[in-house]
Scaffold this active site. Structure first.
Site, short mmCIF file in Angstrom:
data_model
loop_
_atom_site.label_atom_id
_atom_site.label_comp_id
_atom_site.label_asym_id
_atom_site.label_seq_id
_atom_site.Cartn_x
_atom_site.Cartn_y
_atom_site.Cartn_z
N ASP A 14 0.86 -1.17 0.26
CA ASP A 14 0.08 -0.04 0.23
C ASP A 14 1.08 0.82 0.45
OD1 ASP A 14 -2.26 1.82 0.78
OD2 ASP A 14 -1.40 1.63 2.93
N ASP A 18 0.20 5.00 0.93
CA ASP A 18 -0.51 6.53 1.94
C ASP A 18 -0.40 5.57 3.19
OD1 ASP A 18 -2.63 7.72 -0.85
OD2 ASP A 18 -0.09 8.62 0.01
N GLU A 61 -0.55 10.97 4.94
CA GLU A 61 -1.78 11.76 4.64
C GLU A 61 -1.77 13.60 5.74
OE1 GLU A 61 -4.20 8.96 2.75
OE2 GLU A 61 -4.32 11.16 3.25
N GLY A 66 -10.14 7.34 -1.56
CA GLY A 66 -10.04 8.54 -2.43
C GLY A 66 -10.23 10.01 -2.41
N GLU A 92 -13.83 11.15 -4.11
CA GLU A 92 -14.49 11.11 -3.44
C GLU A 92 -14.40 11.40 -1.82
OE1 GLU A 92 -13.35 7.38 -5.90
OE2 GLU A 92 -12.44 9.26 -4.60
N ARG A 93 -13.54 11.63 -1.32
CA ARG A 93 -13.41 12.73 -0.03
C ARG A 93 -14.23 13.77 0.24
NH1 ARG A 93 -8.08 11.50 1.65
NH2 ARG A 93 -8.74 9.25 1.74
N HIS A 146 -9.11 18.10 -7.72
CA HIS A 146 -7.92 17.86 -7.79
C HIS A 146 -7.22 17.53 -8.24
CE1 HIS A 146 -7.04 13.20 -7.14
NE2 HIS A 146 -7.14 13.15 -5.72
N THR A 197 -2.81 0.14 -4.54
CA THR A 197 -3.04 1.90 -3.65
C THR A 197 -3.89 2.73 -4.20
OG1 THR A 197 -2.27 3.97 -3.20
CG2 THR A 197 -2.08 2.99 -5.16
N THR A 198 -5.17 3.69 -3.44
CA THR A 198 -6.12 4.17 -4.33
C THR A 198 -5.63 5.68 -4.37
OG1 THR A 198 -7.13 3.15 -2.07
CG2 THR A 198 -8.09 5.09 -2.96
C1 XBP Z 1 -5.15 6.17 0.99
C2 XBP Z 1 -5.80 7.27 0.13
C3 XBP Z 1 -6.39 8.50 -1.35
C4 XBP Z 1 -5.02 9.60 -0.30
C5 XBP Z 1 -5.64 10.60 -1.33
O1 XBP Z 1 -4.67 5.69 0.01
O2 XBP Z 1 -7.28 6.72 0.03
O3 XBP Z 1 -7.44 9.20 -1.24
O4 XBP Z 1 -5.50 9.87 0.78
O5 XBP Z 1 -4.45 10.45 -2.72
P1 XBP Z 1 -3.73 4.05 -0.10
P2 XBP Z 1 -6.08 11.12 -3.83
O6 XBP Z 1 -3.76 3.69 1.56
O7 XBP Z 1 -4.76 2.72 -0.41
O8 XBP Z 1 -2.76 4.45 0.09
O9 XBP Z 1 -6.31 11.71 -3.81
O10 XBP Z 1 -5.25 10.60 -5.13
O11 XBP Z 1 -6.50 9.90 -3.98
MG MG Z 2 -2.60 3.66 3.61
#
Ligand code: XBP
Ligand code: MG
Length: 243
Positions: free
Chosen positions: A12, A14, A21, A55, A58-59, A85, A125-126
């Site tokens: 993963d 983030d 984050e 995402g 989506e957030r 975005h 990853t997202t």
């Molecule tokens: C974490 C997420 C992502 C990031 C923001 O992804 O949910 O959406 O917070 O990145 P992971 P974007 O833990 O799966 O790596 O704004 O590009 O979505």
């Molecule tokens: Mg993560």
């Protein structure tokens, strides 16, 4: 029963490869809101709550529906979210390029050990692809993207974590059975996604995910700093003998 052999690590990004984050994505979102002239500002605690939605697009949509329902109901709202975005991703990439987001302890050495021992590497990853390219290039090595056999990111799949889609997408292209892989995640959403794809999953928690439900994880660590590949292989084989 014979233990499954570890053939691939699936990272993963983030919260796992780097603590991105709080001081990365959150700061980039707020910079995008300012640039767009919106009076929105996500503080550390509020952003931690918003992380329940995976995402970035989506957030933001979730936040607007909660806080500015009349704006969220407008026909042009989707376009606004996409525009925000794009701004946010550009701010995030600049933060990464400025060296603001180093890899978490043990991540780089584990990746290098895996390469030396022929264990395949993948990412599930997202986050958006641009963010991964920047992080790998600036926090690992200029050619590090080539070290990964498969990189699955963001909108490439219809459903984001905790749905298993991104892990299934990566497994299909890796060509390795789920039980011969080890996923490394930081959050309950990520753990659920990897486990739903049948992948044994190690959790390295962080300040935002500490205390979440990590039932079913191979192990829960504070970070990978004390781990070497041999220890991961022992964790993986012990887990696979009992599951
Ligand atoms: C974490 C997420 C992502 C990031 C923001 O992804 O949910 O959406 O917070 O990145 P992971 P974007 O833990 O799966 O790596 O704004 O590009 O979505
Ligand atoms: Mg993560």
């Amino acid at each position: 029963m014979l233990a499954a052999m570890l053939q691939a690590l699936i990272f993963d990004v983030d919260g796992t490869m780097a603590d991105t984050e709080r001081d990365g994505h959150r700061v980039a979102f707020n910079a995008a809101f300012r640039e767009a002239g919106l009076p929105w500002n996500w503080d550390i605690q509020h952003y931690g709550e918003l992380l329940a939605v995976m995402g970035g697009k989506e957030r933001m949509a979730h936040f607007a529906r909660q806080t500015y329902p009349e704006l969220a109901a407008r026909p042009e709202f989707d376009h606004l979210v996409r525009k925000l975005h794009v701004l946010k991703t550009s701010h995030y990439v600049h933060l990464v390029e400025a060296g603001a987001l180093p890899l978490r302890p043990g991540v780089a050495s584990l990746i290098r050990e895996a390469r030396k021992s022929g264990i395949k590497l993948a990412i599930a990853t997202t986050t958006s692809p641009e963010n991964i390219s920047a992080l790998l290039r600036h926090s690992l090595a200029h050619d590090a993207e080539k070290w990964f056999d498969v990189i699955g990111a963001g909108d490439i799949v219809p459903a984001k974590k905790p749905a298993p889609d991104i892990y299934l997408w990566v497994l299909e292209r890796l060509g390795i059975p789920a039980e011969n892989c080890l996923a490394i995640e930081d959050s309950a959403h990520g753990l659920k996604a990897a486990m739903a794809a049948g992948i044994p999953t190690l959790v390295t928690e962080n300040a935002y995910t500490h205390g979440q439900d990590f039932s079913g994880a191979v192990a829960v660590l504070s970070d990978l700093g004390a781990m070497c590949l041999a220890e991961l292989e022992v964790l993986h084989s012990t887990y696979s003998r009992h599951h």
